[in-house]
Motif scaffolding. Sequence first.
Motif, PDB file in Angstrom:
ATOM      1  N   LEU A 179       0.922  -1.118   0.013  1.00 55.79           N
ATOM      2  CA  LEU A 179       0.065  -0.032  -0.044  1.00 55.79           C
ATOM      3  C   LEU A 179       0.830   1.259   0.010  1.00 55.79           C
ATOM      4  O   LEU A 179       0.681   2.228  -0.596  1.00 55.79           O
ATOM      5  CB  LEU A 179      -0.978   0.124   1.336  1.00 55.79           C
ATOM      6  CG  LEU A 179      -2.197   0.775   1.273  1.00 55.79           C
ATOM      7  CD1 LEU A 179      -3.158   0.639  -0.162  1.00 55.79           C
ATOM      8  CD2 LEU A 179      -2.909   0.920   2.421  1.00 55.79           C
ATOM      9  N   GLN A 180       2.042   1.227   0.705  1.00 50.80           N
ATOM     10  CA  GLN A 180       2.902   2.423   0.923  1.00 50.80           C
ATOM     11  C   GLN A 180       3.566   2.673  -0.725  1.00 50.80           C
ATOM     12  O   GLN A 180       3.564   3.630  -1.119  1.00 50.80           O
ATOM     13  CB  GLN A 180       4.068   2.005   1.849  1.00 50.80           C
ATOM     14  CG  GLN A 180       5.057   3.146   1.859  1.00 50.80           C
ATOM     15  CD  GLN A 180       5.068   4.182   2.635  1.00 50.80           C
ATOM     16  OE1 GLN A 180       4.107   4.322   3.130  1.00 50.80           O
ATOM     17  NE2 GLN A 180       5.615   5.321   1.871  1.00 50.80           N
ATOM     18  N   LYS A 214      -2.753   9.401   6.899  1.00 50.31           N
ATOM     19  CA  LYS A 214      -2.378   9.312   8.182  1.00 50.31           C
ATOM     20  C   LYS A 214      -2.722   8.138   8.902  1.00 50.31           C
ATOM     21  O   LYS A 214      -2.157   7.387   9.840  1.00 50.31           O
ATOM     22  CB  LYS A 214      -2.785  10.724   8.888  1.00 50.31           C
ATOM     23  CG  LYS A 214      -2.195  11.031  10.353  1.00 50.31           C
ATOM     24  CD  LYS A 214      -2.600  12.330  10.758  1.00 50.31           C
ATOM     25  CE  LYS A 214      -2.419  12.653  12.223  1.00 50.31           C
ATOM     26  NZ  LYS A 214      -2.687  13.981  12.853  1.00 50.31           N
ATOM     27  N   LYS A 215      -4.118   7.951   8.651  1.00 48.59           N
ATOM     28  CA  LYS A 215      -4.962   6.932   9.474  1.00 48.59           C
ATOM     29  C   LYS A 215      -4.139   5.437   9.225  1.00 48.59           C
ATOM     30  O   LYS A 215      -4.371   4.455   9.988  1.00 48.59           O
ATOM     31  CB  LYS A 215      -6.014   7.061   9.148  1.00 48.59           C
ATOM     32  CG  LYS A 215      -7.071   8.188   9.852  1.00 48.59           C
ATOM     33  CD  LYS A 215      -8.443   8.159   9.697  1.00 48.59           C
ATOM     34  CE  LYS A 215      -9.307   6.972  10.273  1.00 48.59           C
ATOM     35  NZ  LYS A 215     -10.637   6.808   9.925  1.00 48.59           N
ATOM     36  N   ASN A 216      -3.608   5.566   7.832  1.00 49.97           N
ATOM     37  CA  ASN A 216      -3.101   4.112   7.500  1.00 49.97           C
ATOM     38  C   ASN A 216      -1.519   3.959   7.625  1.00 49.97           C
ATOM     39  O   ASN A 216      -0.925   3.145   7.032  1.00 49.97           O
ATOM     40  CB  ASN A 216      -3.716   3.783   6.095  1.00 49.97           C
ATOM     41  CG  ASN A 216      -4.990   3.461   5.930  1.00 49.97           C
ATOM     42  OD1 ASN A 216      -5.466   2.327   6.180  1.00 49.97           O
ATOM     43  ND2 ASN A 216      -5.859   4.390   5.510  1.00 49.97           N
ATOM     44  N   ASN A 217      -1.179   5.006   8.376  1.00 51.43           N
ATOM     45  CA  ASN A 217       0.438   4.946   8.814  1.00 51.43           C
ATOM     46  C   ASN A 217       1.385   5.019   7.414  1.00 51.43           C
ATOM     47  O   ASN A 217       2.244   4.125   7.296  1.00 51.43           O
ATOM     48  CB  ASN A 217       0.682   3.934   9.433  1.00 51.43           C
ATOM     49  CG  ASN A 217       2.138   3.920  10.486  1.00 51.43           C
ATOM     50  OD1 ASN A 217       2.483   5.131  10.292  1.00 51.43           O
ATOM     51  ND2 ASN A 217       2.873   2.676  10.507  1.00 51.43           N
ATOM     52  N   LEU A 218       0.626   5.848   6.367  1.00 58.72           N
ATOM     53  CA  LEU A 218       1.328   5.733   5.052  1.00 58.72           C
ATOM     54  C   LEU A 218       2.376   7.140   5.008  1.00 58.72           C
ATOM     55  O   LEU A 218       1.694   8.079   5.238  1.00 58.72           O
ATOM     56  CB  LEU A 218       0.533   5.942   3.941  1.00 58.72           C
ATOM     57  CG  LEU A 218      -0.601   4.784   3.723  1.00 58.72           C
ATOM     58  CD1 LEU A 218      -1.500   4.950   2.544  1.00 58.72           C
ATOM     59  CD2 LEU A 218       0.218   3.186   3.427  1.00 58.72           C
ATOM     60  N   GLU A 265      -3.332  20.085  -5.693  1.00 57.80           N
ATOM     61  CA  GLU A 265      -2.960  19.781  -4.178  1.00 57.80           C
ATOM     62  C   GLU A 265      -3.690  18.611  -3.931  1.00 57.80           C
ATOM     63  O   GLU A 265      -4.672  18.032  -4.400  1.00 57.80           O
ATOM     64  CB  GLU A 265      -3.201  20.777  -3.518  1.00 57.80           C
ATOM     65  CG  GLU A 265      -4.701  21.364  -3.566  1.00 57.80           C
ATOM     66  CD  GLU A 265      -5.035  22.658  -2.723  1.00 57.80           C
ATOM     67  OE1 GLU A 265      -4.029  23.198  -2.382  1.00 57.80           O
ATOM     68  OE2 GLU A 265      -6.320  22.805  -2.201  1.00 57.80           O
ATOM     69  N   TYR A 266      -3.188  17.946  -2.946  1.00 58.34           N
ATOM     70  CA  TYR A 266      -4.054  16.668  -2.340  1.00 58.34           C
ATOM     71  C   TYR A 266      -5.068  17.083  -1.463  1.00 58.34           C
ATOM     72  O   TYR A 266      -5.012  18.195  -0.718  1.00 58.34           O
ATOM     73  CB  TYR A 266      -3.069  16.081  -1.196  1.00 58.34           C
ATOM     74  CG  TYR A 266      -1.942  15.012  -2.146  1.00 58.34           C
ATOM     75  CD1 TYR A 266      -2.207  13.658  -2.043  1.00 58.34           C
ATOM     76  CD2 TYR A 266      -0.748  15.557  -2.685  1.00 58.34           C
ATOM     77  CE1 TYR A 266      -1.209  12.711  -2.819  1.00 58.34           C
ATOM     78  CE2 TYR A 266       0.107  14.684  -3.466  1.00 58.34           C
ATOM     79  CZ  TYR A 266      -0.077  13.534  -3.441  1.00 58.34           C
ATOM     80  OH  TYR A 266       1.015  12.775  -4.058  1.00 58.34           O
ATOM     81  N   PRO A 267      -6.420  16.419  -1.710  1.00 57.95           N
ATOM     82  CA  PRO A 267      -7.473  16.726  -0.987  1.00 57.95           C
ATOM     83  C   PRO A 267      -7.167  16.316   0.728  1.00 57.95           C
ATOM     84  O   PRO A 267      -6.422  15.655   1.025  1.00 57.95           O
ATOM     85  CB  PRO A 267      -8.467  15.780  -1.398  1.00 57.95           C
ATOM     86  CG  PRO A 267      -7.920  15.358  -2.719  1.00 57.95           C
ATOM     87  CD  PRO A 267      -6.475  15.301  -2.609  1.00 57.95           C
ATOM     88  N   PRO A 268      -7.640  17.090   1.478  1.00 56.79           N
ATOM     89  CA  PRO A 268      -7.449  17.058   3.188  1.00 56.79           C
ATOM     90  C   PRO A 268      -7.749  15.402   3.498  1.00 56.79           C
ATOM     91  O   PRO A 268      -7.187  15.038   4.372  1.00 56.79           O
ATOM     92  CB  PRO A 268      -8.291  18.074   3.776  1.00 56.79           C
ATOM     93  CG  PRO A 268      -8.393  19.307   2.724  1.00 56.79           C
ATOM     94  CD  PRO A 268      -8.464  18.510   1.162  1.00 56.79           C
ATOM     95  N   LEU A 269      -9.054  15.088   3.006  1.00 60.29           N
ATOM     96  CA  LEU A 269      -9.566  13.625   3.184  1.00 60.29           C
ATOM     97  C   LEU A 269      -8.719  12.412   3.038  1.00 60.29           C
ATOM     98  O   LEU A 269      -8.633  11.657   3.685  1.00 60.29           O
ATOM     99  CB  LEU A 269     -10.888  13.592   2.872  1.00 60.29           C
ATOM    100  CG  LEU A 269     -11.898  14.286   3.305  1.00 60.29           C
ATOM    101  CD1 LEU A 269     -13.471  13.842   2.519  1.00 60.29           C
ATOM    102  CD2 LEU A 269     -12.062  14.488   4.838  1.00 60.29           C
ATOM    103  N   VAL A 270      -7.889  12.647   1.742  1.00 60.19           N
ATOM    104  CA  VAL A 270      -6.895  11.778   1.359  1.00 60.19           C
ATOM    105  C   VAL A 270      -5.538  11.920   2.284  1.00 60.19           C
ATOM    106  O   VAL A 270      -5.098  10.724   2.627  1.00 60.19           O
ATOM    107  CB  VAL A 270      -6.542  12.037  -0.128  1.00 60.19           C
ATOM    108  CG1 VAL A 270      -5.370  11.083  -0.505  1.00 60.19           C
ATOM    109  CG2 VAL A 270      -7.842  11.781  -1.014  1.00 60.19           C
TER     110      VAL A 270
END
Length: 483
Positions: free
Chosen positions: A211-212, A291-295, A281-286
């Motif tokens: 996933l990373q 962060k939640k998936n430790n990526l 730019e990256y969407p905040p939810l992404v």
Amino acid sequence: MGLKKGFLWGGAIAANQVEGAWNIDGKGPSVADVATYKPNVDVKDYKKQVGVTSESIDKALHTKDTEYYPKRRGIDFYHRYPEDIKLFGELGFKTLRISIAWSRLFPTGEEKEANPLGIKFYKKVFHEMHKYNIEPLVTLSHYEMPLYLAIKYNGWSDRRVISMFRRFCDSCFYEFKDDVKYWLTFNEIDSVTRHPFTSAGIIPDESENLLQDEYQAFHHQFVASALVTKDCHKIIPGSKVGCMLTKLTDYPNSSDPRDVLTSFNKNVMNYFAGDVQVFGEYPPLVLNFFKKNNLHIEITDKDRQILRNNTVDFVSFSYYMSTVSSYDKGNLELTAGNTIVGGKNPHLKTTDWGWTVDPIGLRISLLELYDRYHKPLFIVENGMGAKDTLTDDKKVHDDYRIDYFREHFREMIKAVDAGVDLMGYTSWAPIDLVSASTSQMSKRYGFIYVDEDDLGKGTLNRYKKDSFDWYQKVIASNGKNLD
């Protein structure tokens, strides 16, 4: 109001599915050349069955077989392109979407100069297209990166691949600047997490954290896309560069708020790739998903500036079907789709391969994309795979295909009447070719029948289907005659 004058009607193909000639004139192997024939893929285990391993790649490299590896033979477009383009001209095409095989120009991807025989081939193709007043629409990366880069670098998970891709693209811009003004960077760029090898050259069993690696590959492709967009604008004044997305339209399975939320969350990730390339730019939810998936995605300040300053000129997309989502997956019957498995909508019919047929979903997709991005749109893939029968008198009576396109065109025109800025439409595919996921010939999309079976047997002769004459009339009337 109908479609605007100059609407770009046409069709779309990819080098790895039509060209063949996989190991001649200096071409190196691509990731597509190790894709195997898979006639019986189970939707419940789709991703596992269409994947690759280091062992399967090594096995492929030790054989020149083209029966088990159908993309190596395609439909011999490499030698038959004058005949095929003449047929596209007869259809009245205003545009033809093709791709340039990276490994035909740079066999390993690491070369400093392009293969002159590869350049010569594509120049001849473009010359033939212009002879019939067909405008090229060129995809720079369409599931065919050099295999060497997958093996040595684990594909796009390695930042060094950016500079190699940029060298390839800049060579294309300089060599073909007088031939091509419309470009797409990555085909279905959002597909990295669905088929990481095909889309990004990532070999799953070579990744410690798949996933990373997938999301790092995403980022490297975003940066590469922005850089080559900048280069194209500089090298070819007046050129237009678009992103290309898989429009995976998804509905809640019911009005239960939990189903609505499940579908919403799925669509957030479906829009992710488009948001980065359109908004820069990256969407905040992404970012929160990372962060939640430790990526821990390596995104430098320079990367952010490159993304922000080099957004795309237009948004292109594929649309084939829709799915439904439920918080309780046990409520869903699964069905196959374009690089996905999803919930089957009981209100819709399906194709011979189980893909739902949802013309209204195309209108919804156009309205959603235009409302979100405020950029010109381009439908660059849409069509149905079917089991066609060639009669004794060499005809194919495919009323089912005509019905499919008629209904989709009606909804497309309604979206335009609602205010969507639509540049054009290219069907997938105007001629039968080797299918992307299962490498079948029997899954036929074209208005032109190719006499070749799943094992590569046949004359390769081309025959017009009933849908050929129908699509010809549609184009001549600019969508006004759909009867």
